[in-house]
Design a protein around this motif. Structure first.
Motif, PDB file in Angstrom:
ATOM      1  N   SER A  51     -49.935  29.859  -5.165  1.00  0.00           N
ATOM      2  CA  SER A  51     -49.738  28.421  -4.962  1.00  0.00           C
ATOM      3  C   SER A  51     -51.034  27.776  -4.471  1.00  0.00           C
ATOM      4  O   SER A  51     -51.988  28.450  -4.083  1.00  0.00           O
ATOM      5  CB  SER A  51     -48.628  28.176  -3.942  1.00  0.00           C
ATOM      6  N   MET A  52     -51.043  26.445  -4.459  1.00  0.00           N
ATOM      7  CA  MET A  52     -52.200  25.721  -3.942  1.00  0.00           C
ATOM      8  C   MET A  52     -52.412  26.031  -2.466  1.00  0.00           C
ATOM      9  O   MET A  52     -53.552  26.186  -2.002  1.00  0.00           O
ATOM     10  CB  MET A  52     -52.015  24.211  -4.149  1.00  0.00           C
ATOM     11  N   LEU A 109     -57.391  25.524 -11.565  1.00  0.00           N
ATOM     12  CA  LEU A 109     -56.052  25.475 -12.163  1.00  0.00           C
ATOM     13  C   LEU A 109     -56.216  25.078 -13.617  1.00  0.00           C
ATOM     14  O   LEU A 109     -56.845  24.067 -13.934  1.00  0.00           O
ATOM     15  CB  LEU A 109     -55.177  24.454 -11.442  1.00  0.00           C
ATOM     16  N   TYR A 156     -58.549  20.169  -9.481  1.00  0.00           N
ATOM     17  CA  TYR A 156     -57.282  20.885  -9.605  1.00  0.00           C
ATOM     18  C   TYR A 156     -56.112  20.037  -9.118  1.00  0.00           C
ATOM     19  O   TYR A 156     -54.991  20.187  -9.610  1.00  0.00           O
ATOM     20  CB  TYR A 156     -57.340  22.240  -8.906  1.00  0.00           C
ATOM     21  N   ASN A 157     -56.368  19.134  -8.181  1.00  0.00           N
ATOM     22  CA  ASN A 157     -55.290  18.232  -7.746  1.00  0.00           C
ATOM     23  C   ASN A 157     -54.895  17.276  -8.856  1.00  0.00           C
ATOM     24  O   ASN A 157     -53.720  16.902  -8.990  1.00  0.00           O
ATOM     25  CB  ASN A 157     -55.726  17.444  -6.508  1.00  0.00           C
ATOM     26  N   ARG A 206     -52.795  19.207 -11.260  1.00  0.00           N
ATOM     27  CA  ARG A 206     -51.465  19.401 -10.658  1.00  0.00           C
ATOM     28  C   ARG A 206     -50.611  18.149 -10.818  1.00  0.00           C
ATOM     29  O   ARG A 206     -49.405  18.232 -11.084  1.00  0.00           O
ATOM     30  CB  ARG A 206     -51.635  19.745  -9.177  1.00  0.00           C
ATOM     31  N   ALA A 238     -47.413  23.412 -13.983  1.00  0.00           N
ATOM     32  CA  ALA A 238     -48.715  23.941 -13.588  1.00  0.00           C
ATOM     33  C   ALA A 238     -48.632  25.460 -13.438  1.00  0.00           C
ATOM     34  O   ALA A 238     -47.673  25.993 -12.888  1.00  0.00           O
ATOM     35  CB  ALA A 238     -49.159  23.304 -12.279  1.00  0.00           C
ATOM     36  N   TYR A 266     -52.579  29.270  -9.602  1.00  0.00           N
ATOM     37  CA  TYR A 266     -53.972  28.954  -9.279  1.00  0.00           C
ATOM     38  C   TYR A 266     -54.826  30.212  -9.380  1.00  0.00           C
ATOM     39  O   TYR A 266     -54.331  31.341  -9.220  1.00  0.00           O
ATOM     40  CB  TYR A 266     -54.072  28.366  -7.873  1.00  0.00           C
TER      41      TYR A 266
END
Length: 422
Positions: free
Chosen positions: A97-98, A118, A227-228, A231, A237, A240
């Motif tokens: 996960s982030m 990502l 990457y945000n 997402r 998504a 990561y």
């Protein structure tokens, strides 16, 4: 009769039987062409793969989710306080996960640079005004360290800042191929322009330098955002990926061990549980592909050798026919003083000449065909000299072995019976 006389007679015989010799040469040439052509193409692929996967140096590694295919019951059964049994979902099936990635970046204190990425959707079409790219542009999301860790450099404009990554706004970096396509080969014009990725507007803050795109990995046909941002725009998504670039190549093993311990703690894995992530050194994936190509190379060698065995059988058959056709010629040579070894040498020279002519034709064709693949992959002209020498040696052996029995048979002919042969 001298050795030169035997060679001259053999060469004249080959020239006088153009159709028969040509067919045999063609059979051998196709076998060698298949062998050398595939080997040349695989050598070109090896070079392309090494170039493609050099996105990080030898002092880098990545951490990615280790997907598992499990059969039967996917849950672990543990006892509850009441003595019954309850089901606990395994920690092994959890993607990165982030939060996991950001915790690792904050807590990994080994001398290095850490990046979070990502993957976005592939097959995108990028628009600017009335210009557009082919629908094959991929989007990756990264952070402010993504370019350094993955071997990219800014050609025009600027890199992402930590604030850009945190906000997830619609900004991007264009690969040089994308910028050239949209801005008429003047990539610096792309900076501060608005482009559309599908239906979403993005402000271009920079253009990347060329990484030497190959057919195996089109590193210049790319759009990089944060990457945000990926997402926010992606409904599904993926896991990561964490990239680590160590400051010193001598510390790779120590860095990997430290990363393993740090990430196991972040993933809350018990000492008895397997890793639910995998750490890959930057060159390992390339080596895996190259080892696969080595298997293909061995298979190609086997196919080529089988073809050459068939060619050897055909050559031996033709040489046996030649012995029958030239029985009176053999008798005449013996009658004027020719010895058995002269007869043997003449037939061995003949079969070897045919085999080597096939080898030369096959090598030339194989190298040319293999380099068509090299041209497509964008690598330089490739000549597998080791296999060229091996092909010549194999064909020499094929010629000698295929001509040995016919040569012995011809040398044993009785000169009187041979002269009377019709």
């Amino acid at each position: 009769m001298t050795l030169l006389d035997s060679f001259t007679l053999a060469f004249q015989t080959v020239r006088s039987n153009k159709l028969r010799s040509g067919i045999t040469i063609a059979i051998i040439a196709f076998g060698i062409m298949a062998l050398i052509g595939i080997i040349t193409a695989i050598d070109a692929m090896n070079g392309s793969l090494r170039s493609s996967f050099s996105t990080m140096g030898a002092n880098g590694f990545t951490i990615a989710f280790k997907e598992r295919i499990r059969f039967g019951n996917n849950n672990q059964s543990v006892k509850s306080k009441k003595g019954g049994r309850r089901q606990k979902k395994s920690n092994l099936d959890k993607p990165i996960s982030m939060t996991d990635a950001e915790l690792f970046k904050a807590n990994y204190h080994y001398p290095s640079t850490v990046s979070i990425s990502l993957s976005g959707r592939g097959g995108n079409e990028i628009h600017y005004g009335d210009k557009k790219t082919n629908p094959n542009v991929r989007i990756n999301g990264g952070d402010e360290n993504y370019l350094k860790v993955n071997g990219f450099e800014i050609g025009s404009g600027r890199n992402f800042s930590a604030a850009d990554v945190s906000s997830g706004q619609n900004i991007c970096l264009l690969g040089i191929d994308v910028a050239n396509k949209l801005f008429n080969n003047i990539p610096e014009r792309a900076v501060d322009k608005m482009v559309r990725v599908g239906n979403r507007p993005y402000r271009v803050i920079g253009v990347l330098k060329s990484k030497g795109t190959s057919a195996m990995m089109r590193a210049d046909n790319i759009v990089i955002t944060t990457y945000n941002n990926v997402r926010h725009i992606s409904n599904n998504a993926s896991s990561y990926v964490i990239g680590v670039l160590l400051n010193d190549i001598q510390h790779v093993n120590g860095g990997v061990n430290e990363a393993m311990a740090t990430f196991r703690a972040i993933r809350k894995l018990h000492p008895t549980e397997d890793d639910n992530f995998v750490i890959e050194k930057s060159d390992k994936l390339a080596e895996q592909f190259i080892s696969l190509l080595s298997v293909i190379q061995a298979a190609a060698g086997g196919i080529g050798l089988i073809t050459l065995i068939g060619a050897a059988i055909g050559l031996m058959n033709i040489m046996l026919v030649a012995v029958s056709e030239r029985t009176r010629e053999v008798g005449l040579i013996k009658a004027i003083g020719g010895k058995r070894k002269n007869i043997r040498l003449q037939f061995l020279f003949e079969s070897t000449i045919i085999s080597l002519m096939g080898a030369i034709c096959g090598i030339i064709l194989g190298v040319l065909i293999g380099n068509v693949v090299a041209l497509f992959l964008g690598t330089g002209f490739v000549v597998p000299w080791g296999w060229v020498a091996t092909g010549i040696a194999i064909c020499t052996a094929v010629g000698l072995l295929a001509g040995l029995w016919p040569a012995i048979k011809a040398s044993r002919l009785n000169p009187i019976n041979a002269l009377r042969y019709e």
